[in-house]
Design an enzyme around this catalytic site. Structure first.
Site, PDB file in Angstrom:
ATOM      1  N   GLY A 107       0.841  -1.185   0.000  1.00 20.21           N
ATOM      2  CA  GLY A 107       0.000   0.000   0.000  1.00 20.21           C
ATOM      3  C   GLY A 107       0.876   1.234   0.000  1.00 20.21           C
ATOM      4  O   GLY A 107       2.056   1.170   0.368  1.00 20.21           O
ATOM      5  N   GLN A 119       2.956   9.890   1.675  1.00 21.32           N
ATOM      6  CA  GLN A 119       4.281   9.270   1.660  1.00 21.32           C
ATOM      7  C   GLN A 119       5.115   9.721   0.467  1.00 21.32           C
ATOM      8  O   GLN A 119       6.336   9.548   0.458  1.00 21.32           O
ATOM      9  CB  GLN A 119       4.154   7.742   1.625  1.00 21.32           C
ATOM     10  N   CYS A 130       6.448  -0.458   6.874  1.00 19.05           N
ATOM     11  CA  CYS A 130       6.044   0.748   6.168  1.00 19.05           C
ATOM     12  C   CYS A 130       7.209   1.217   5.314  1.00 19.05           C
ATOM     13  O   CYS A 130       8.356   1.233   5.782  1.00 19.05           O
ATOM     14  CB  CYS A 130       5.679   1.824   7.198  1.00 19.05           C
ATOM     15  N   LEU A 131       6.931   1.603   4.076  1.00 15.70           N
ATOM     16  CA  LEU A 131       8.006   2.067   3.190  1.00 15.70           C
ATOM     17  C   LEU A 131       8.667   3.329   3.724  1.00 15.70           C
ATOM     18  O   LEU A 131       9.797   3.645   3.366  1.00 15.70           O
ATOM     19  CB  LEU A 131       7.465   2.313   1.775  1.00 15.70           C
ATOM     20  N   HIS A 161      -3.841   0.920   7.873  1.00 11.34           N
ATOM     21  CA  HIS A 161      -2.489   1.501   7.835  1.00 11.34           C
ATOM     22  C   HIS A 161      -2.471   2.723   6.906  1.00 11.34           C
ATOM     23  O   HIS A 161      -1.914   3.775   7.263  1.00 11.34           O
ATOM     24  CB  HIS A 161      -1.519   0.409   7.353  1.00 11.34           C
ATOM     25  N   GLU A 162      -3.097   2.586   5.726  1.00  6.37           N
ATOM     26  CA  GLU A 162      -3.075   3.702   4.766  1.00  6.37           C
ATOM     27  C   GLU A 162      -3.948   4.866   5.225  1.00  6.37           C
ATOM     28  O   GLU A 162      -3.569   6.034   5.065  1.00  6.37           O
ATOM     29  CB  GLU A 162      -3.505   3.227   3.370  1.00  6.37           C
ATOM     30  N   HIS A 220      -2.091   6.888   7.615  1.00 10.97           N
ATOM     31  CA  HIS A 220      -1.171   7.820   6.945  1.00 10.97           C
ATOM     32  C   HIS A 220      -1.900   9.105   6.551  1.00 10.97           C
ATOM     33  O   HIS A 220      -1.370  10.205   6.703  1.00 10.97           O
ATOM     34  CB  HIS A 220      -0.602   7.194   5.666  1.00 10.97           C
TER      35      HIS A 220
HETATM   36 NI    NI Z   1       3.115   2.967   5.574  1.00 10.98          NI
END
Ligand code: NI
Length: 189
Positions: free
Chosen positions: A61, A66, A114-115, A156-157, A160
Site C-alpha cells: 500500500g 508518503q 512501512c516504506l 495503515h493507509e 497515513h
Molecule cells: Ni506505511
C-alpha cells in the site's frame, strides 16, 4: 527506434520519492480530494505514479502523503509480495477520500512495516473487519467490507492520511525489530 510511442509511455511513468519517518509531511493530515478532480489527467497520472512507486518498492500500500502530496489518496495491492509472503491477494485498488468504520470489536495482532520506516517491523493490533467507503479512480462511490490483512492495509493507509504511522498504534514497542533480526529471532512470522 523511430516510434515515439514507447518514449511517451515511459515518460508518463515515474517512481516517486518516498518520505521517511521524521519528514513532517508524514504528520500532516491530508486534504480531501474534490470528486471533480479525480478524472483530471494530472490526478490520473499521479495515481499511475503511485502504483508504479508502490510496485517498485514492493509495498502492499502507499498513501499520497508518503510521496509528499497531502491529499486523501491511497493505492493498495497484495499479490505474491516478497515483503509479505503468504498473505491473501488483494487486487489493485485506488481509494480516494477513504473512510472506515469497524464492523465489530474484533481485533488481531500481526507484523506491520512501512516504506517510510524501512527495514523495520512491529506487531500492531488492528480491527479485523471494516466497512470502507471511498471514491474509486473514476470518481465513483465505492462501499465494501474488508477483513484480515486487507483490512489491516487499509487501516495503515488511512492512518497515513490522518498523519499517523503504525508505530503510533503499537501499545507495546518491545516487538520492534529489524528484518534480519525478525527472521533470526522471531519464528512467528
Ligand atoms: Ni506505511
Amino acid at each position: 527506434m523511430k516510434d515515439p510511442k514507447p518514449l511517451c509511455y515511459q515518460a508518463r511513468m515515474a517512481i516517486l520519492k518516498v518520505a521517511r519517518l521524521g519528514n513532517p509531511v508524514l504528520r500532516t493530515p491530508a486534504r480531501e480530494v474534490p470528486a471533480a478532480e479525480v478524472n483530471q489527467p494530472d490526478f490520473q497520472r499521479f495515481i499511475d505514479d503511485m502504483v508504479t512507486t508502490m510496485r517498485e518498492y514492493q509495498g502492499v500500500g502507499l498513501a499520497a502523503v508518503q510521496v509528499h502530496e497531502p491529499r486523501q489518496l491511497a493505492v493498495l495491492e497484495v499479490a505474491d509480495n516478497a515483503r509479505y509472503p503468504g498473505k491473501a491477494a488483494v487486487p489493485l485498488s485506488v481509494l480516494v477520500n477513504p473512510a472506515i468504520v469497524p464492523l465489530d470489536d474484533k481485533t488481531e495482532e500481526d507484523w506491520e512495516g512501512c516504506l517510510s520506516i524501512p527495514e523495520i517491523r512491529g506487531r500492531v493490533p488492528r480491527y479485523k473487519n471494516l466497512r470502507v467507503t471511498a471514491l474509486d479512480r473514476e470518481g465513483k462511490e465505492l462501499e465494501f467490507v474488508a477483513s484480515g490483512f486487507h483490512a489491516r492495509v487499509i487501516q495503515h493507509e488511512v492512518d497515513h492520511l490522518r498523519g499517523h504511522v503504525y508505530l503510533d498504534r503499537m501499545p507495546d514497542l518491545s516487538t520492534l525489530t529489524y528484518l534480519t533480526e525478525l527472521s533470526r529471532y522471531w519464528t512467528d512470522r
